[in-house]
Design a protein around this motif. Structure first.
Motif, short mmCIF file in Angstrom:
data_model
loop_
_atom_site.label_atom_id
_atom_site.label_comp_id
_atom_site.label_asym_id
_atom_site.label_seq_id
_atom_site.Cartn_x
_atom_site.Cartn_y
_atom_site.Cartn_z
N LEU A 446 0.83 -1.19 0.00
CA LEU A 446 0.00 0.00 0.00
C LEU A 446 0.87 1.25 0.00
N GLN A 447 0.20 2.36 -0.22
CA GLN A 447 0.82 3.68 -0.11
C GLN A 447 0.43 4.28 1.24
N LEU A 448 1.43 4.52 2.07
CA LEU A 448 1.19 5.14 3.37
C LEU A 448 1.71 6.57 3.33
N ASN A 449 0.76 7.50 3.34
CA ASN A 449 1.12 8.93 3.26
C ASN A 449 1.95 9.22 2.01
N GLY A 450 1.58 8.55 0.92
CA GLY A 450 2.28 8.79 -0.34
C GLY A 450 3.55 8.01 -0.51
N THR A 451 3.92 7.19 0.44
CA THR A 451 5.15 6.41 0.37
C THR A 451 4.80 4.93 0.34
N GLY A 452 5.38 4.19 -0.60
CA GLY A 452 5.09 2.77 -0.71
C GLY A 452 5.60 1.99 0.47
N GLY A 453 4.90 0.94 0.80
CA GLY A 453 5.31 0.11 1.93
C GLY A 453 4.56 -1.22 1.93
N GLN A 454 5.06 -2.13 2.72
CA GLN A 454 4.44 -3.44 2.92
C GLN A 454 4.08 -3.58 4.40
N LEU A 455 2.86 -4.01 4.66
CA LEU A 455 2.42 -4.12 6.04
C LEU A 455 1.49 -5.32 6.21
N TYR A 456 1.43 -5.82 7.42
CA TYR A 456 0.55 -6.94 7.74
C TYR A 456 0.20 -6.88 9.22
N LEU A 457 -0.83 -7.69 9.57
CA LEU A 457 -1.30 -7.79 10.94
C LEU A 457 -0.92 -9.15 11.51
N SER A 458 -0.45 -9.16 12.76
CA SER A 458 -0.14 -10.40 13.47
C SER A 458 -1.11 -10.55 14.64
N SER A 459 -1.20 -11.76 15.16
CA SER A 459 -2.16 -12.03 16.24
C SER A 459 -1.60 -13.09 17.17
N SER A 460 -2.09 -13.07 18.38
CA SER A 460 -1.74 -14.09 19.37
C SER A 460 -2.99 -14.41 20.19
N PRO A 461 -3.03 -15.59 20.80
CA PRO A 461 -2.09 -16.70 20.68
C PRO A 461 -2.29 -17.45 19.38
N PRO A 462 -1.43 -18.44 19.06
CA PRO A 462 -1.59 -19.19 17.79
C PRO A 462 -2.94 -19.86 17.64
N ALA A 463 -3.58 -20.23 18.75
CA ALA A 463 -4.90 -20.89 18.66
C ALA A 463 -5.95 -19.98 18.06
N LEU A 464 -5.73 -18.66 18.11
CA LEU A 464 -6.68 -17.71 17.56
C LEU A 464 -6.25 -17.18 16.20
N CYS A 465 -5.22 -17.77 15.64
CA CYS A 465 -4.74 -17.35 14.32
C CYS A 465 -5.43 -18.19 13.25
N SER A 466 -6.14 -17.53 12.36
CA SER A 466 -6.77 -18.22 11.25
C SER A 466 -5.73 -18.53 10.18
N SER A 467 -6.17 -19.17 9.11
CA SER A 467 -5.25 -19.57 8.05
C SER A 467 -4.53 -18.35 7.46
N GLY A 468 -3.19 -18.44 7.36
CA GLY A 468 -2.39 -17.36 6.80
C GLY A 468 -2.01 -16.27 7.78
N ARG A 469 -2.52 -16.34 9.00
CA ARG A 469 -2.22 -15.30 9.98
C ARG A 469 -0.87 -15.57 10.64
#
Length: 656
Positions: A446-469
């Motif tokens: 995505l573009q964040l404030n006009g600057t390109g970047g890569q971002l993602y969301l992480s979660s814990s614990p692993p038991a609450l992580c869906s596929s790909g999380r």
């Protein structure tokens, strides 16, 4: 010549033809054979056959009568013929009364042994046709009557046999047609087989797609909480995926306690209070909040404090959302220390779910996230607490018009909502509708404030992580491993152990990663840890074990400092206030903002969320600065501030 006088009678001397001489004998024989009741009535017919023939020809036209004519040599008057017909009809009726009457039609044939032939197509004759049939009987002898009677019986039996033969042939034809039916069906069988196989593969394909889309059938029980099976959601199965906004606006926000003098320190960022109010004022359809607890008013301490004014304003805005047509959904940890706020919000239309994480995982719901209109989000360290706005040092990030990331964060919130149902349990696999749209291996670009970047969301614990999380611990470890120059960490608690386990155990996962980065790759590591009266004494022992690595002979670049928020001797003291509650990390390449303290419990049992942003490809002189650059400056500001103390003085701040 002299003509002889005719005589009425015939002299015995007169010569007689052989046929005439033999005729009386035959007549006598036939008369003797005839029953007594019929002799008188048939004498005239036998003695005068020619008159009988003439009478017969007058009544029946030869052209229409296909039956054989009687023998020549007999004559009979019409009256005698009629009497003969009547008497003959009586005999035939009596002789044939015991025989069945078939539907027959007479026909002349050359074969003398078969005078009659039965036709299957003949129609039943009426009683008026019987005299004509009886006229065809030979009047030459009475024995001919018996022969005809016998022939009639033969014909009747022949008709019955013919009809039985026809029925047999009909059954044979029907059996042939039935035998031919499977052959016709067999001809159609390949087409039906092809259609059956096509239908089978179609159903199989749908099942495979459904399993890929919705995951393990064992996880379908949780879909009710996600509301994925409502009729309004079924068109989404074939609708095109909504395009997300790639131009996101990111703002770093903070809460600075009034006891900290940051007027002369830079940088300055908008307050979390102002960011929350902006999100609530601009909400149009939905507001989703996950939090550890709700105490936006000072009712939990039973004391009116002037600093609770901002929290009360946020609470009033939340309470007014349902009346504006905005759906307010809340997921909060259970049990609560105080349910005044959540109960009142529920009475005004909010949908509140209490998540008993202790029963589910042995931890708590420690997440602090907002999702507004599935477009705007907030992730940070601030609880839904009036102290988080004025009495506690907090840090978070707000992203506006970032629907891709907002919908991904909503999936994490949906998991909390599912676990907030009565009798909920963690499924072996979460539905595919809750699968992560961003992760360590597939970040959003995505573009964040006009600057390109890569971002993602992480979660814990692993038991609450869906596929790909990506799990929160994995995100932290990968960020440390990716660093090339420095790693700066600001958290409230840092304990390489399972703090709330009984008995406690050593957990050096993050600690080993920091030692490796500093001592093997020579990455500069700095830890800014909070020190207040609720700090665990064991934490300072672990921190000191890291600090000693900087001594000879290792000289590992590791530094540890304590951040202390002064209280200024308030009376009465505000509980759980005056602490640096930040939970972030920044390196020379990545910025990480989380909601968890750094100990085993928060990554294996407690629910939390992390935001990871990589803008390393952006040039150093990018206008507006990247999130990583902003976060680095915040850390340097706090590291160099007058509110920092060396680790050796931890006993002073922890006893206050």
């Amino acid at each position: 010549m002299r003509r002889k006088e005719p005589t009425s009678g015939r002299s015995r001397d007169t010569p007689v033809r052989r046929s005439s001489r033999l005729q009386p004998d035959r007549v006598g024989e036939q008369v003797s054979r005839e029953p007594q009741s019929l002799r008188g009535s048939h004498v005239a017919d036998i003695l005068s056959p020619r008159e009988s023939i003439r009478a017969h020809r007058k009544q029946v036209k030869p052209a229409k009568d296909p039956s054989p004519s009687p023998p020549r040599g007999s004559s009979q008057s019409s009256e005698e013929a009629e009497a003969h017909e009547d008497s003959g009809q009586t005999v035939l009726e009596r002789d044939t009364a015991l025989l069945p009457q078939p539907n027959i039609e007479w026909e002349v044939v050359k074969d003398k042994r078969a005078r009659l032939q039965v036709l299957e197509t003949s129609q039943p004759r009426s009683t008026k046709a019987r005299p004509q049939m009886e006229r065809r009987t030979t009047a030459s002898s009475q024995g001919r009557v018996e022969n005809e009677t016998f022939a009639l019986g033969q014909q009747s039996r022949a008709g019955i046999a013919a009809r039985s033969k026809a029925a047999t042939m009909k059954k044979a034809d029907s059996s042939k047609s039935q035998a031919g039916a499977p052959q016709k069906w067999a001809k159609r069988l390949p087409y039906r087989s092809v259609l059956g196989f096509l239908l089978f593969f179609l159903i199989l394909g749908f099942v495979c797609w459904f399993a890929w889309k919705h995951g393990n059938p064992g996880s379908f029980l949780g879909l009710a909480g996600y509301e994925a099976w409502r009729w309004s959601n079924f068109p989404k199965l074939w609708n095109a995926v909504e395009e997300c906004s790639s131009q996101c606006s990111l703002v770093l926000v903070e809460s600075i306690p009034s006891t900290l003098d940051y007027e002369t320190l830079t940088p300055h960022h908008p307050s979390i209070y102002q960011a929350w109010m902006n999100l609530l004022d601009g909400a149009n359809s939905s507001v989703e909040i996950a939090a550890f607890y709700f105490t936006l008013r000072d009712s939990d301490v039973h004391v009116e404090d002037p600093s609770s004014k901002q929290g009360k304003a946020v609470f009033e805005s939340l309470r007014a959302l349902p009346s504006r047509g905005v759906k307010l959904s809340i997921a909060v940890n259970s049990p609560q220390f105080s349910q005044y706020d959540t109960d009142e919000l529920a009475r005004h239309g909010a949908d509140v779910r209490y998540v008993d994480m202790k029963n589910l995982t042995g931890g708590i719901l420690h997440t602090k996230i907002w999702v507004v209109d599935r477009k705007h989000i907030f992730v940070g360290s601030a609880n839904m607490d009036w102290r988080s706005l004025t009495q506690v040092k907090e840090l978070g990030a707000v992203l506006y018009n970032c629907s891709c990331l907002a919908r991904d964060l909503h999936r994490i919130f949906a998991i909390y909502r599912i676990l907030g149902k009565d009798g909920a349990s963690i499924p072996p696999k979460w539905p595919a509708d809750l699968a992560a749209k961003s992760g360590l291996t597939h970040p959003l670009k995505l573009q964040l404030n006009g600057t390109g970047g890569q971002l993602y969301l992480s979660s814990s614990p692993p038991a609450l992580c869906s596929s790909g999380r990506t799990s929160d611990l994995t995100a932290i470890l990968s960020t440390i491993e990716d660093a090339e120059d420095f790693v700066y960490i600001a958290v409230m608690d840092y304990e390489p152990q399972c703090t709330f386990c009984k008995p406690k155990r050593f957990w050096p996962v993050i600690d080993d990663a920091l030692r490796t980065a500093a001592c093997e790759r020579r990455v500069k590591v700095r830890l800014l840890i909070s020190c207040w009266k609720h700090s665990h004494p064991a934490m300072f022992v672990f921190l000191d074990s890291l600090r000693v690595l900087s001594y000879e002979p290792l000289h590992c670049p590791i530094e540890v400092k304590l951040f202390v928020v002064p209280s200024e001797g308030e009376q009465p003291p505000i509980p759980y206030a005056h602490v640096n509650h930040n939970k972030y990390m920044v390196t020379d390449r990545i910025a990480y903002i989380g909601t968890s303290n750094w100990s085993e419990d928060y990554f294996t049992r407690t629910a939390g969320v992390g935001l990871v942003v990589n803008q390393s490809e952006a040039s150093a002189g990018t206008p507006g600065q990247t999130l990583r650059q902003q976060l680095e400056k915040v850390f340097i500001r706090d590291w160099d501030s007058p509110y920092v103390q060396p680790l050796s003085k931890h006993w002073e701040c922890s006893r206050k």
